[in-house]
Design a protein around this motif. Structure first.
Motif, short mmCIF file in Angstrom:
data_model
loop_
_atom_site.label_atom_id
_atom_site.label_comp_id
_atom_site.label_asym_id
_atom_site.label_seq_id
_atom_site.Cartn_x
_atom_site.Cartn_y
_atom_site.Cartn_z
N TYR A 278 -20.50 59.55 88.20
CA TYR A 278 -20.60 58.76 86.28
C TYR A 278 -21.84 58.08 86.19
O TYR A 278 -22.19 57.18 86.91
CB TYR A 278 -19.14 58.39 86.54
CG TYR A 278 -19.78 56.61 85.16
CD1 TYR A 278 -19.44 57.55 83.43
CD2 TYR A 278 -19.95 56.11 85.24
CE1 TYR A 278 -19.08 56.96 82.68
CE2 TYR A 278 -20.50 55.46 84.12
CZ TYR A 278 -20.47 55.38 82.89
OH TYR A 278 -20.64 54.75 81.77
N GLY B 6 -23.93 56.17 83.84
CA GLY B 6 -24.42 55.53 82.27
C GLY B 6 -25.63 55.66 82.16
O GLY B 6 -26.05 54.26 82.83
N ASP C 46 -21.87 51.18 78.28
CA ASP C 46 -21.82 51.61 79.59
C ASP C 46 -20.59 51.14 80.90
O ASP C 46 -20.06 51.35 81.44
CB ASP C 46 -22.86 51.65 79.88
CG ASP C 46 -23.97 52.40 79.61
OD1 ASP C 46 -23.54 53.81 79.39
OD2 ASP C 46 -25.37 52.00 79.86
N CYS D 206 -18.08 52.65 83.17
CA CYS D 206 -18.38 52.72 84.53
C CYS D 206 -17.00 51.72 85.78
O CYS D 206 -17.07 52.34 86.41
CB CYS D 206 -19.44 51.35 84.99
SG CYS D 206 -19.73 50.65 86.91
N VAL E 12 -21.09 56.14 91.01
CA VAL E 12 -20.63 55.30 89.75
C VAL E 12 -22.08 54.51 89.43
O VAL E 12 -22.16 54.19 90.73
CB VAL E 12 -19.26 54.24 89.86
CG1 VAL E 12 -19.41 53.77 88.51
CG2 VAL E 12 -18.25 55.16 90.14
N MET F 189 -24.77 52.94 86.77
CA MET F 189 -25.75 51.97 85.42
C MET F 189 -27.27 52.02 85.81
O MET F 189 -27.33 51.45 86.40
CB MET F 189 -25.12 51.15 85.09
CG MET F 189 -23.43 51.68 84.22
SD MET F 189 -23.27 50.07 83.31
CE MET F 189 -22.79 48.74 85.11
N LEU G 270 -20.82 50.10 93.71
CA LEU G 270 -21.59 50.83 91.91
C LEU G 270 -22.99 50.57 92.46
O LEU G 270 -23.30 48.94 92.83
CB LEU G 270 -21.19 49.31 91.09
CG LEU G 270 -22.23 49.34 89.61
CD1 LEU G 270 -21.27 50.78 88.83
CD2 LEU G 270 -21.46 48.06 88.68
#
Length: 329
Positions: free
Chosen positions: A240, A242, A250, A254, A265, A267, A294
């Motif tokens: 994923y 974002g 986002d 997330c 994952v 962003m 993350l």
């Protein structure tokens, strides 16, 4: 991508590693296929055991192929044997390189490759089960002696081979998938590179234009990111990214991806935004373990700042994260 073996000057058939889409096309057309599995390697070789190719015969008699073994050293000869397998249904065990009976076929790497060729009937129950597992995103194993085959539940090594009697058990993971949110040049570059890299790519642009993006993707969704991720479902073969640059979009996607244990994952955003984003996710219920997974400054550094350069670094990092450790060794 499927290519024609006869067009050896431009071997585009080697761009695709997963033979299941081509196999699904053959089944839909009611065509038999020849499945070639590299089951043993001696010495140096471009591909390891478990690499596969799929061959089908077109209406003009040309053999179409997907996948590759050697960087175009043996593919043409394997295709010739595949054409015979398509006709008589008899499996072949092929040996190339050191110790091979075909001394005129040279491997530039100097090793030896061993290939099992088997005919795949479009009405096969095993094939139906293999493709069903792919659609349902479940791991399975193809168990075959070249004449009879079945699909086993569960995981295992990428390839297991028994010499006497000859039998292979080849693991299939769910197709690699990439969910990209956003619609700016960076998001579009990441989505297009993901599609070119043969990810099942979904572009999510909340309230975006009705017209799809100007390049092929598996799906284009205009819903909220959290809703899209929940609908699609995620797993460890899903990445994923974002890239809307709007936390209202986002952060929800997330968090859904983290809770679904997506394999990657991230962003995109300025490093100065990281503390606030982490705090917001924690307030939404994200655990320390989830936040540790993350990526808030995703991608390989030092490639440049243009959308394509940033996207290249991110896609490379995603590939590393989603590839099983057994194939990185």
């Amino acid at each position: 991508m499927t290519g024609t073996i006869e067009n050896g000057d431009w071997p585009t058939f080697g761009w695709t590693d997963d033979i299941r889409p081509a196999l699904a096309d053959a089944v839909a057309a009611g065509q038999p296929a020849a499945l070639a599995t590299l089951f043993k390697v001696e010495g140096s070789a471009p591909r390891g055991p478990g690499a596969q190719m799929l061959f089908t015969s077109g209406p003009d008699g040309q053999i179409a192929a997907t996948g590759y073994f050697s960087g175009d050293c043996i593919e043409g000869d394997v295709a010739g044997h595949a054409a015979e397998v398509l006709v008589d249904g008899k499996p072949r065990r092929l040996h190339y390189g050191t110790g091979s009976p075909w001394i005129d076929i040279r491997l530039r790497c100097g090793g030896a490759l061993f290939v099992l060729l088997e005919r795949i009937d479009p009405a096969s129950t095993a094939v139906a089960n293999l493709l069903r597992h792919a659609r349902e995103r479940r791991v399975c194993r193809w168990d075959s002696d070249g004449l009879t085959s079945r699909v086993l539940e569960g995981t295992g090594p990428l390839l297991a081979f028994e010499d006497n009697p000859a039998r292979i058990v080849r693991r299939y993971d769910p197709p690699r998938r990439l969910i990209v949110t956003g619609g700016d040049p960076g998001a579009l570059a990441a989505a297009q590179l993901g599609a070119l890299a043969r990810f099942e790519t979904i572009l999510v642009r909340p309230q975006g234009p009705e017209a799809p993006p100007p390049f092929p993707v598996s799906q284009y969704l205009r819903t909220a990111t959290a809703e899209a991720v929940a609908t699609l479902g995620v797993d460890r073969w899903t990445a994923y990214l974002g890239a809307t640059h709007e936390d209202e979009h986002d952060l929800g996607g997330c968090l859904a991806a983290l809770r679904g244990k997506a394999g990657y994952v991230a962003m995109i955003g300025a490093k100065s935004r990281a503390p606030g984003r982490l705090a917001a996710l924690e307030a939404l219920g994200a655990t320390p373990e989830e936040l540790a997974r993350l990526h808030l400054s995703p991608g390989i550094t030092g490639l440049g700042k243009s959308p394509w350069e940033v996207a290249t670094g991110i896609i490379a990092e995603i590939m590393q994260a989603l590839n099983p450790a057994s194939e990185r060794a």
